[in-house]
Design a protein around this motif. Structure first.
Motif, mmCIF file in Angstrom:
data_model
loop_
_atom_site.group_PDB
_atom_site.id
_atom_site.type_symbol
_atom_site.label_atom_id
_atom_site.label_comp_id
_atom_site.label_asym_id
_atom_site.label_seq_id
_atom_site.Cartn_x
_atom_site.Cartn_y
_atom_site.Cartn_z
ATOM 1 N N LEU A 42 0.831 -1.060 -0.063
ATOM 2 C CA LEU A 42 -0.021 0.015 -0.106
ATOM 3 C C LEU A 42 0.795 1.412 0.019
ATOM 4 O O LEU A 42 0.230 2.182 -0.752
ATOM 5 C CB LEU A 42 -0.937 0.082 1.270
ATOM 6 C CG LEU A 42 -1.964 -1.022 1.315
ATOM 7 C CD1 LEU A 42 -2.842 -0.801 2.508
ATOM 8 C CD2 LEU A 42 -2.722 -1.110 0.061
ATOM 9 N N GLY A 43 2.033 1.147 0.542
ATOM 10 C CA GLY A 43 2.817 2.337 0.596
ATOM 11 C C GLY A 43 3.385 2.683 -0.593
ATOM 12 O O GLY A 43 3.717 3.932 -1.226
ATOM 13 N N ASN A 44 3.913 1.753 -1.661
ATOM 14 C CA ASN A 44 4.115 1.870 -3.034
ATOM 15 C C ASN A 44 2.967 2.454 -3.588
ATOM 16 O O ASN A 44 3.229 3.367 -4.426
ATOM 17 C CB ASN A 44 4.433 0.486 -3.583
ATOM 18 C CG ASN A 44 5.795 -0.206 -3.010
ATOM 19 O OD1 ASN A 44 5.573 -1.394 -2.751
ATOM 20 N ND2 ASN A 44 6.860 0.411 -2.586
ATOM 21 N N ILE A 45 1.765 1.852 -3.375
ATOM 22 C CA ILE A 45 0.718 2.185 -4.516
ATOM 23 C C ILE A 45 0.285 3.592 -4.152
ATOM 24 O O ILE A 45 0.102 4.515 -5.006
ATOM 25 C CB ILE A 45 -0.492 1.447 -3.996
ATOM 26 C CG1 ILE A 45 -0.308 0.040 -4.481
ATOM 27 C CG2 ILE A 45 -1.759 2.033 -4.752
ATOM 28 C CD1 ILE A 45 -1.094 -0.967 -4.267
ATOM 29 N N ILE A 46 0.127 4.255 -2.852
ATOM 30 C CA ILE A 46 0.082 5.656 -2.715
ATOM 31 C C ILE A 46 1.103 6.539 -2.909
ATOM 32 O O ILE A 46 0.905 7.675 -3.426
ATOM 33 C CB ILE A 46 -0.610 5.908 -1.049
ATOM 34 C CG1 ILE A 46 -0.803 7.372 -0.903
ATOM 35 C CG2 ILE A 46 0.629 5.505 -0.247
ATOM 36 C CD1 ILE A 46 -2.060 7.848 -1.726
ATOM 37 N N ARG A 381 -8.767 3.440 -1.962
ATOM 38 C CA ARG A 381 -8.454 4.408 -2.612
ATOM 39 C C ARG A 381 -8.551 5.572 -1.568
ATOM 40 O O ARG A 381 -7.665 6.604 -1.543
ATOM 41 C CB ARG A 381 -8.915 4.878 -3.944
ATOM 42 C CG ARG A 381 -8.562 3.645 -4.987
ATOM 43 C CD ARG A 381 -9.307 3.843 -6.258
ATOM 44 N NE ARG A 381 -9.060 5.313 -6.954
ATOM 45 C CZ ARG A 381 -8.330 5.687 -8.087
ATOM 46 N NH1 ARG A 381 -7.800 4.806 -8.741
ATOM 47 N NH2 ARG A 381 -8.456 6.960 -8.244
ATOM 48 N N TYR A 382 -9.949 5.814 -1.105
ATOM 49 C CA TYR A 382 -10.258 6.953 -0.461
ATOM 50 C C TYR A 382 -9.203 6.960 0.739
ATOM 51 O O TYR A 382 -8.793 8.074 1.291
ATOM 52 C CB TYR A 382 -11.560 6.812 0.254
ATOM 53 C CG TYR A 382 -11.891 7.713 1.134
ATOM 54 C CD1 TYR A 382 -12.501 9.121 0.690
ATOM 55 C CD2 TYR A 382 -12.121 7.652 2.520
ATOM 56 C CE1 TYR A 382 -12.663 10.144 1.595
ATOM 57 C CE2 TYR A 382 -12.225 8.692 3.418
ATOM 58 C CZ TYR A 382 -12.590 9.872 3.065
ATOM 59 O OH TYR A 382 -13.128 10.922 4.019
ATOM 60 N N TYR A 383 -9.170 5.713 1.640
ATOM 61 C CA TYR A 383 -8.240 5.820 2.912
ATOM 62 C C TYR A 383 -6.786 6.395 2.559
ATOM 63 O O TYR A 383 -6.309 6.991 3.370
ATOM 64 C CB TYR A 383 -8.352 4.418 3.371
ATOM 65 C CG TYR A 383 -7.527 4.438 4.711
ATOM 66 C CD1 TYR A 383 -7.849 4.937 5.966
ATOM 67 C CD2 TYR A 383 -6.208 3.864 4.776
ATOM 68 C CE1 TYR A 383 -7.061 5.230 6.904
ATOM 69 C CE2 TYR A 383 -5.355 3.679 5.935
ATOM 70 C CZ TYR A 383 -5.799 4.487 6.952
ATOM 71 O OH TYR A 383 -5.144 4.690 8.399
ATOM 72 N N LEU A 384 -6.290 5.823 1.332
ATOM 73 C CA LEU A 384 -4.693 6.079 1.217
ATOM 74 C C LEU A 384 -4.560 7.408 0.811
ATOM 75 O O LEU A 384 -3.454 7.974 1.264
ATOM 76 C CB LEU A 384 -4.402 5.112 -0.083
ATOM 77 C CG LEU A 384 -4.393 3.479 0.442
ATOM 78 C CD1 LEU A 384 -3.946 2.824 -0.969
ATOM 79 C CD2 LEU A 384 -3.137 3.421 1.488
ATOM 80 N N ILE A 385 -5.653 7.961 -0.029
ATOM 81 C CA ILE A 385 -5.478 9.501 -0.196
ATOM 82 C C ILE A 385 -5.407 10.362 1.200
ATOM 83 O O ILE A 385 -5.007 11.297 1.078
ATOM 84 C CB ILE A 385 -6.464 9.742 -1.220
ATOM 85 C CG1 ILE A 385 -5.958 9.280 -2.685
ATOM 86 C CG2 ILE A 385 -6.518 11.306 -1.517
ATOM 87 C CD1 ILE A 385 -4.868 9.585 -3.126
#
Length: 625
Positions: A42-46, A381-385
């Motif tokens: 998830l760190g890479n993705i955001i 997506r919402y949480y990561l942003i």
């Protein structure tokens, strides 16, 4: 708006490639090319692809001509190391993990215009052409360097084939790589490591001489500093990118090695160095260009057109200096008219629960894990942003994830949309029979007029934030419109108005359903599948493109929400948009994703064996007829 779903591969051959359009804002967007040697977490993705996707979708929403390019970084030691671990060829590793990356990003609704890879003939051709220009312009020098050599493996050890203790004062991390310490972030040379060991056989390597080619950064310094000083201001570089860049300049630019003693990479077209390949940090950024060339043969219209194209780049902080110093220096050294980066958006680290996400150690939630949670992509997506580490490291915790889903998405956004649509759907006498009512003189209705002014201010703030690539702020402003809508509904007491003042109730409801559409539009860059579902519930064709274009007057319409959807329009079926995440779910996920991927794999294997043994011992009685 860009399409909410990615273009099927089969349709790619039939598309018309986007090219810069004179007189329009032409925006070229790249996100750091993810290494192909592992599954993205998830760190890479955001840190790269999701942030770039949000901005690309925003650009399309505004009617800009935007091209979003990404792909897997496939050359270098990391790939060779992974191939050794999995006992296969480097090409097999690349093919396997390219497919995994592509599937993960498809699930996250990442709307690349081209998602390519660096192990292509185009990469070799462009990389070698840039090298020859640098050689011709005398920006390259030969140096004899000392490098670690493993007598057991009979090879020079590239950066990532060496591990040891970090030499940085106060760090002493015992698993630092030969190119960078994962703990303190310091860039290293393998010979600087204390107690080095070969990653393949664990033997202690010896230092030997080897010849390499270096890019003479000190000679390019004046051109580079002129570019940095100008573009960091006009391009509004993120503060962490500016700090990291000037730290490099302050330390003094040194010649940077661009070749490696490896087999897997772009061959160096030079007789003396024909057995070497280019260093991955020389060739990887060139991947943006080569992937664009796979997208269109007219790639130079994007990459050699600085007068008409603005380049925006997204990445994590450990990648920043390579894009603000190394890559621009490479292009400046060719003395050709390249499109250099205008804006860079750099994230800090997203940490996981009590520690750091780590690809190498398998710690955290990975891209292929999220499907198994049955939590929809728009929630992730919402949480990561909302948790995007824009100015400092942020922390992923399951309790925080639960709180944001239940409070912000379910109780705020989902509740507002559902209240409005379910009331319109009620039969006449209790609602509007699914037909949006007319709203004459809405602009004179006091509370509606006040709401419109607030919404208008929010829209201006949203655009200002997104233009500056402040994505977290843009999302927060969009969500505040939902809060305004809920307050507007509550203060109007529409359920009473329906019986007491039909005219006012119709104004409130038509304004509110316009806000529902506006929210779907503003939140599309962040949650495209949410917006698609809202369109379905509004009974608006899902191929409809959301737009906030100045040219079409979309912004003016958005400032009058009662005019967004026509009176007389029949809405579709209303249903809840988000599902509550319960305490027991959180406990389950925290336990499920504890430890590392390797630990989890061992536990799963042990559980499977235990179950098999149990079944063997279980006597099955067959009933007698």
């Amino acid at each position: 708006m860009g399409d909410s779903e990615q273009e099927p591969d089969g349709e790619r051959n039939h598309r018309v490639a986007k090219l810069p359009v004179p007189g329009k804002r032409n925006i070229l967007i790249t996100s750091a090319l993810p290494y192909v040697n592992n599954v993205p977490h998830l760190g890479n993705i955001i840190g790269c692809v999701l942030s770039a996707d949000v901005f690309a979708r925003y650009c399309r929403l505004r009617g800009y001509n935007a091209l979003y390019i990404c792909g897997t970084d496939e050359y270098g030691t990391a790939t060779e190391t992974k191939a050794m671990e999995e006992n296969c060829t480097t090409q097999q590793i690349c093919d396997k993990y390219y497919a995994i990356h592509k599937a993960v990003y498809n699930w996250f609704n990442i709307s690349f215009d081209e998602f390519g890879r660096t192990s292509t003939p185009q990469q070799t051709e462009i990389c070698q052409a840039i090298f020859k220009k640098l050689l011709e312009n005398n920006w390259l020098s030969e140096y004899t360097t000392q490098q670690l050599y493993c007598d057991t493996c009979k090879r020079f050890l590239a950066d990532r084939l060496v591990e040891g203790s970090c030499p940085t004062l106060g760090c002493n991390y015992d698993s630092a790589r030969g190119d960078q310490c994962e703990k303190c972030g310091k860039l290293l040379n393998p010979t600087e490591l204390k107690d080095p060991r070969c990653k393949v056989c664990q033997a202690t390597p010896k230092i030997r001489d080897t010849d390499h080619l270096f890019l003479e950064l000190p000679l390019i310094k004046d051109k580079l500093e002129e570019y940095i000083n100008k573009m960091s201001v006009s391009g509004s570089w993120s503060q962490n990118a500016i700090q990291g860049t000037y730290a490099w300049l302050k330390d003094g630019l040194k010649p940077r090695c661009i070749t490696r003693d490896l087999k897997w990479g772009v061959p160096v077209p030079h007789e003396k160095f024909k057995d070497k390949v280019f260093y991955v940090w020389f060739d990887a950024p060139i991947g943006y260009i080569s992937i664009t060339s796979c997208y269109t043969p007219d790639w130079e219209e994007w990459w050699k057109n600085p007068e008409n194209v603005a380049l925006y780049q997204f990445m994590g902080k450990d990648n920043a200096p390579f894009h603000t110093v190394m890559f621009p220096s490479t292009l400046l050294g060719t003395e050709e008219n390249w499109t250099l980066m205008k804006t860079i958006s750099v994230t800090e680290y997203l940490n996981y629960e009590a520690g750091k996400f780590s690809k190498s150690k398998g710690v955290g939630v990975f891209g292929n894990d999220v499907k198994d949670t049955n939590i929809p992509a728009e929630v992730w997506r919402y949480y990561l942003i909302t948790n995007r580490p824009e100015v400092s490291d942020t922390l992923f915790t399951w309790e925080d994830f639960q709180a944001k889903l239940n409070t912000e998405l379910l109780n705020n956004l989902g509740n507002f949309v559902n209240r409005v649509l379910s009331f319109i759907a009620k039969p006449p006498g209790r609602g509007y029979g699914s037909i949006i009512p007319d709203s004459p003189k809405a602009d004179l209705h006091p509370s509606t007029k006040m709401l419109a002014e607030k919404i208008s201010n929010h829209i201006d703030q949203y655009i200002e934030a997104m233009e500056k690539v402040k994505l977290k702020q843009g999302l927060r402003i969009g969500m505040s419109i939902s809060s305004e809508g809920n307050a507007y509904l509550q203060e109007s007491q529409f359920w009473k108005l329906y019986n007491e003042d039909q005219g006012s109730c119709s104004i409130v409801i038509r304004t509110s359903v316009g806000l529902v559409y506006l929210l779907a539009c503003l939140l599309e860059p962040f949650m495209p599948s949410f917006s698609l579902e809202v369109l379905k519930q509004l009974n608006v064709p899902t191929e409809t493109k959301f737009s906030l274009s100045d040219e079409n007057g979309d912004l003016e319409r958005a400032r009058k929400p009662w005019e967004i959807l026509p009176a007389g329009h029949r809405i579709g079926m209303s249903s809840p948009l988000f599902k509550e995440l319960k305490d027991e779910d959180v406990r389950f996920f925290r336990e499920k994703f504890a430890g590392s991927q390797a630990d989890r794999a061992v536990q799963a294997e042990a559980e499977a064996k235990r179950l098999a043994e149990h079944l063997k011992k279980t006597k099955i009685s067959v009933p007698l007829n």
